[in-house]
Each structure stands twice: as C-alpha cells, then as structure tokens.
Design an enzyme around this catalytic site. Sequence first.
Site, PDB file in Angstrom:
ATOM      1  N   GLY A  70      -3.651  -1.151   7.070  1.00 48.45           N
ATOM      2  CA  GLY A  70      -2.406  -1.609   6.477  1.00 48.45           C
ATOM      3  C   GLY A  70      -1.324  -1.804   7.535  1.00 48.45           C
ATOM      4  O   GLY A  70      -0.550  -2.769   7.485  1.00 48.45           O
ATOM      5  N   THR A  71      -1.272  -0.899   8.478  1.00 46.33           N
ATOM      6  CA  THR A  71      -0.262  -0.972   9.535  1.00 46.33           C
ATOM      7  C   THR A  71      -0.387  -2.285  10.304  1.00 46.33           C
ATOM      8  O   THR A  71       0.620  -2.958  10.577  1.00 46.33           O
ATOM      9  CB  THR A  71      -0.412   0.230  10.485  1.00 46.33           C
ATOM     10  OG1 THR A  71      -0.243   1.431   9.725  1.00 46.33           O
ATOM     11  CG2 THR A  71       0.611   0.177  11.610  1.00 46.33           C
ATOM     12  N   ASN A 149       5.056   4.935  -1.442  1.00 49.31           N
ATOM     13  CA  ASN A 149       3.979   5.912  -1.315  1.00 49.31           C
ATOM     14  C   ASN A 149       4.427   7.339  -1.628  1.00 49.31           C
ATOM     15  O   ASN A 149       3.620   8.158  -2.027  1.00 49.31           O
ATOM     16  CB  ASN A 149       3.376   5.856   0.095  1.00 49.31           C
ATOM     17  CG  ASN A 149       4.423   5.795   1.181  1.00 49.31           C
ATOM     18  OD1 ASN A 149       5.264   4.899   1.199  1.00 49.31           O
ATOM     19  ND2 ASN A 149       4.389   6.746   2.080  1.00 49.31           N
ATOM     20  N   GLN A 177       0.169   0.562  -1.776  1.00 52.09           N
ATOM     21  CA  GLN A 177       0.089   1.525  -2.884  1.00 52.09           C
ATOM     22  C   GLN A 177      -0.008   0.841  -4.251  1.00 52.09           C
ATOM     23  O   GLN A 177      -0.194   1.512  -5.257  1.00 52.09           O
ATOM     24  CB  GLN A 177       1.302   2.455  -2.870  1.00 52.09           C
ATOM     25  CG  GLN A 177       1.354   3.407  -1.677  1.00 52.09           C
ATOM     26  CD  GLN A 177       0.237   4.445  -1.694  1.00 52.09           C
ATOM     27  OE1 GLN A 177      -0.430   4.663  -2.722  1.00 52.09           O
ATOM     28  NE2 GLN A 177       0.009   5.092  -0.558  1.00 52.09           N
ATOM     29  N   SER A 197      -4.650  -1.978   2.151  1.00 54.49           N
ATOM     30  CA  SER A 197      -5.404  -1.112   3.068  1.00 54.49           C
ATOM     31  C   SER A 197      -6.603  -0.509   2.354  1.00 54.49           C
ATOM     32  O   SER A 197      -6.475  -0.015   1.228  1.00 54.49           O
ATOM     33  CB  SER A 197      -4.495   0.006   3.577  1.00 54.49           C
ATOM     34  OG  SER A 197      -5.254   0.947   4.314  1.00 54.49           O
ATOM     35  N   GLY A 198      -7.759  -0.526   3.013  1.00 58.10           N
ATOM     36  CA  GLY A 198      -8.985  -0.043   2.387  1.00 58.10           C
ATOM     37  C   GLY A 198      -8.965   1.421   1.995  1.00 58.10           C
ATOM     38  O   GLY A 198      -9.384   1.780   0.898  1.00 58.10           O
ATOM     39  N   HIS A 199      -8.470   2.260   2.889  1.00 60.02           N
ATOM     40  CA  HIS A 199      -8.648   3.696   2.628  1.00 60.02           C
ATOM     41  C   HIS A 199      -7.732   4.236   1.534  1.00 60.02           C
ATOM     42  O   HIS A 199      -7.850   5.388   1.146  1.00 60.02           O
ATOM     43  CB  HIS A 199      -8.527   4.518   3.922  1.00 60.02           C
ATOM     44  CG  HIS A 199      -7.145   4.712   4.439  1.00 60.02           C
ATOM     45  ND1 HIS A 199      -6.463   5.897   4.245  1.00 60.02           N
ATOM     46  CD2 HIS A 199      -6.321   3.916   5.145  1.00 60.02           C
ATOM     47  CE1 HIS A 199      -5.269   5.805   4.828  1.00 60.02           C
ATOM     48  NE2 HIS A 199      -5.165   4.613   5.383  1.00 60.02           N
ATOM     49  N   THR A 235     -14.245  -8.775  17.165  1.00 55.91           N
ATOM     50  CA  THR A 235     -15.440  -8.805  16.317  1.00 55.91           C
ATOM     51  C   THR A 235     -15.167  -8.055  15.022  1.00 55.91           C
ATOM     52  O   THR A 235     -14.611  -6.957  15.025  1.00 55.91           O
ATOM     53  CB  THR A 235     -16.635  -8.176  17.060  1.00 55.91           C
ATOM     54  OG1 THR A 235     -16.825  -8.917  18.256  1.00 55.91           O
ATOM     55  CG2 THR A 235     -17.897  -8.221  16.218  1.00 55.91           C
ATOM     56  N   CYS A 323       6.968  15.967   9.184  1.00 55.59           N
ATOM     57  CA  CYS A 323       6.899  17.027  10.180  1.00 55.59           C
ATOM     58  C   CYS A 323       6.973  16.401  11.571  1.00 55.59           C
ATOM     59  O   CYS A 323       6.025  16.397  12.327  1.00 55.59           O
ATOM     60  CB  CYS A 323       5.619  17.825  10.029  1.00 55.59           C
ATOM     61  SG  CYS A 323       5.618  19.330  10.982  1.00 55.59           S
TER      62      CYS A 323
HETATM   63  C1  LIG Z   1      -0.883   4.174   3.916  1.00 50.23           C
HETATM   64  C2  LIG Z   1       0.167   3.155   3.879  1.00 50.23           C
HETATM   65  C3  LIG Z   1       0.302   2.226   4.917  1.00 50.23           C
HETATM   66  C4  LIG Z   1      -0.536   2.250   6.153  1.00 50.23           C
HETATM   67  O1  LIG Z   1      -1.857   1.893   5.925  1.00 50.23           O
HETATM   68  P1  LIG Z   1      -2.955   2.275   7.047  1.00 50.23           P
HETATM   69  O2  LIG Z   1      -4.182   1.587   6.606  1.00 50.23           O
HETATM   70  O3  LIG Z   1      -3.056   3.764   7.025  1.00 50.23           O
HETATM   71  O4  LIG Z   1      -2.428   1.775   8.343  1.00 50.23           O
HETATM   72  C5  LIG Z   1       1.292   1.272   4.805  1.00 50.23           C
HETATM   73  N1  LIG Z   1       2.097   1.234   3.734  1.00 50.23           N
HETATM   74  C6  LIG Z   1       1.999   2.107   2.720  1.00 50.23           C
HETATM   75  C7  LIG Z   1       2.913   1.985   1.550  1.00 50.23           C
HETATM   76  C8  LIG Z   1       1.037   3.105   2.762  1.00 50.23           C
HETATM   77  O5  LIG Z   1       0.953   3.979   1.760  1.00 50.23           O
END
Ligand SMILES: *Cc1c(COP(=O)(O)O)cnc(C)c1O
Length: 396
Positions: A70-71, A149, A177, A197-199, A235, A323
């Site tokens: 996502g970043t 988030n 999100q 973002s996938g995760h 790649t 933190c």
């Molecule tokens: C987690 C998150 C990101 C970053 O995504 P990554 O895949 O971890 O780089 C960006 N924006 C929001 C709102 C997120 O919750």
Amino acid sequence: MPAYLDNNATTMVAPEVREAILPLLADEYGNPSSMHRLGGQSGMLMEQARQKIAAGLNCDPDEIIFTSCGTEGDNTAIFSALEAQPEKRHIITTRVEHPAVLNVAKHYERKGYDVTYLSVDSKGKFDMDQYRTAFRPDTALVSVMYANNESGVISPIKEMAEIAKKHGVLFHTDAVQAVGKIAIDLQNLPVDYLVLSGHKIHAPKGIGALFVRKNAPFRPFMLGGHQEHGRRGGTENLPGIVGLGVAMDLAVKHIDDENTRVRAMRDRLEKGLMAAIPDSIINGDQEMRLPNTLSIAFKYIEGEAMLLMLDQFGIAASSGSACTSGSLEPSHVLRAMGVPFTFAHGSLRFSLSTYNTDEDIDLVLRELPPIISRLREMSPFRRGDEGLDWVDDHDH
Ligand SMILES: *Cc1c(COP(=O)(O)O)cnc(C)c1O
C-alpha cells in the site's frame, strides 16, 4: 492466537489464498516476461489475477498496476500526479492520513510545496467548508483516505472526488482499509488513483495494487524493465499477485458478512465494554464507520499496559499510541480528533475480520473489565488524590 482482533494492522492469509500460492513456490516459478512455457504460464496467472482485481473494483484490467504494498501505491500516485504537473505546487490532504501519505506530503512540503492539511472534528469528520475553500489555481492533487485505519471513520470520498473534479484537480484515495468492507465501484466513483494492500485483505504481505484511471497522468515511481507496460519496473511478485487475486474474490464475497455478522460482533463488543467500564468513550463517528473497527478509550489507563495484559489471555489488539522515539505519544489521529489527554493514552483499537467468532468477543468482554479495574487501582492519576491528576485539556 485465540482472539486475533488486530486486523487493521494485518490479516491472516486466507486458506484459499495459501492454497493458490503454494504451487508458485514449488514448480511454477516462471518469470512472466520469459518466452518459454513456464514463463507463459506465469504471465497467464498474472493476467487472471489482474482481471479479478479489476472485477472487484469495476474497472479495466489495464488500469491496475501491481505494487509491493500500500505504501508504494500511495507514494506512486502522489509522485505521478506531481511529476506530471510541475507548475502546480499545492497539495490538499488531511491530518489523519496514514504515514504512507502524510510523510510524502511532508517531503514535498520540505521541497517547497504548499500543503493544506484538512482538520477533523472530535468525531473524525472533515470540515467540508474548509475543503471546498482549499482549492487554488495551482492545486495539483487531493489525497484523502477512504477509511481511517485507527478510528474506522469513513470519508465522503465520492462527494470529495466530485468537488475536486469540478476544479479539474486530480484525486487520490488510500482505500487500503475500505476494500472488502465497503463496496467499491470505480465506474461510479470519480477518483483518478486508488490504492489497496494485500495483507489487509487476507493476502500475504508485500503485494498491493494501484488503480490509475485511463487518461490520468502517470509517471513511474520505480524505473526499470518493461514490466506492467513500463509503469513499474521489477520482476513481478507472482505468488503475491496470484494471492491478491484470490483475496480480492474473497473480499467481494465476504463484504455482506463484514456488514452484518462482523458488524454485529463489533457492536456487541462496543456495547458490552461501554456498559461494564465506567469512564470510557468511543473514538470516531459511530455511524460513518467501518463495520469491523472499534476504537475505545478508557480514562486514566496506559494503552500499552492493557495490551500486555490482554496478550496474556491470547487477545491481540492495538493501542492508540504511536510508539515513536520511545515516547508514548497519542497517535496523530487521536490528537487531530482532540481526544482528551486522559483518554487518548488509554485508547485501544479492536479490529475484526470475517474469521472472528462470538467466542473472541466473549473472551474480551470477560477479561478486559477486570484488567481495567486493576490498572485503575494502580494508577496514581486516578482521583488526583496524590495531587497528580492529569489535566483534561492538556495541550497536545
Ligand atoms: C496498512 C495501511 C497502509 C500501508 O499498507 P502497506 O501494505 O503496509 O504498505 C496504508 N494506508 C492505510 C490506511 C493502511 O491501513
């Protein structure tokens, strides 16, 4: 983890996603750019995944670029829009963006750009009058997250994108999100760039996607080979891409469950905690909010202490503190919302997913109230009886 309630931080890889990825870590390791059969097979799988993402967002597969996260998507969208319009030196974004946007805006500010950071009220909602009057002739881009988030608050993205369009200004939304929780229809949402973002949707870490609308300017952020039609060198992460395709199908399939069963679990958690624990407040608007997110604050408590004690019962949540540099400052989102100092430190975020069960909620409702009682008994700030009462409206 018996009760994993930290899904806005990351999610479990769905079994279906894992199944789809495993062969790619064994025999199906071809490079999608290669001319031989192994490469061709990989290329086909990659295009199938792209079609799944496009179907989930109702856009054209050519409008999807795979990224590493996502970043990277957020960085690429902002970079693209600014590089393509070098004469325009003004950006509109918000105070509550993810660091993947906020720190890019700050970077451009240091390079001489003007940035307008929209503020939010105590419920995390934008002042739309401030937004409407923020546009200038040299505004290059608006970047507003679809859903927050931390608080779960949902932005009026369609309305905001329409306003930007009227001004002829490009619009980017970080929808990391939102995907899987809010139905997204890009034929009916006039944004130029959208990031996922996938995760965060049960695919592995290290894969994401960027939607770039046809005719929106694009400048590659990652220069290299001809991959992604020259739009993103490197790649391709085929296991990640295939996993993301399956995860997108699942996200679409689970969206009803997120908005019914998951929402009901979140609401039961919220009501139960509010009833059992005095001096607690909910952060963020309760209506315009993601169905899976509860940000709740307990007066006179340290969030980190609660997290450690919850962890001993197998409950995973997160706190409302960033933190950074060793200090437990309340997060920039809670500060932007003006959450009182005595509450902000005691903020917890519970974020659910379709894999949670009623037992997870029962566990938190059983274990958290006594944890709070114990911590409050130990707190020197509790009643000010040692002359240490925290000032409610501490300047933060
Ligand atoms: C987690 C998150 C990101 C970053 O995504 P990554 O895949 O971890 O780089 C960006 N924006 C929001 C709102 C997120 O919750």
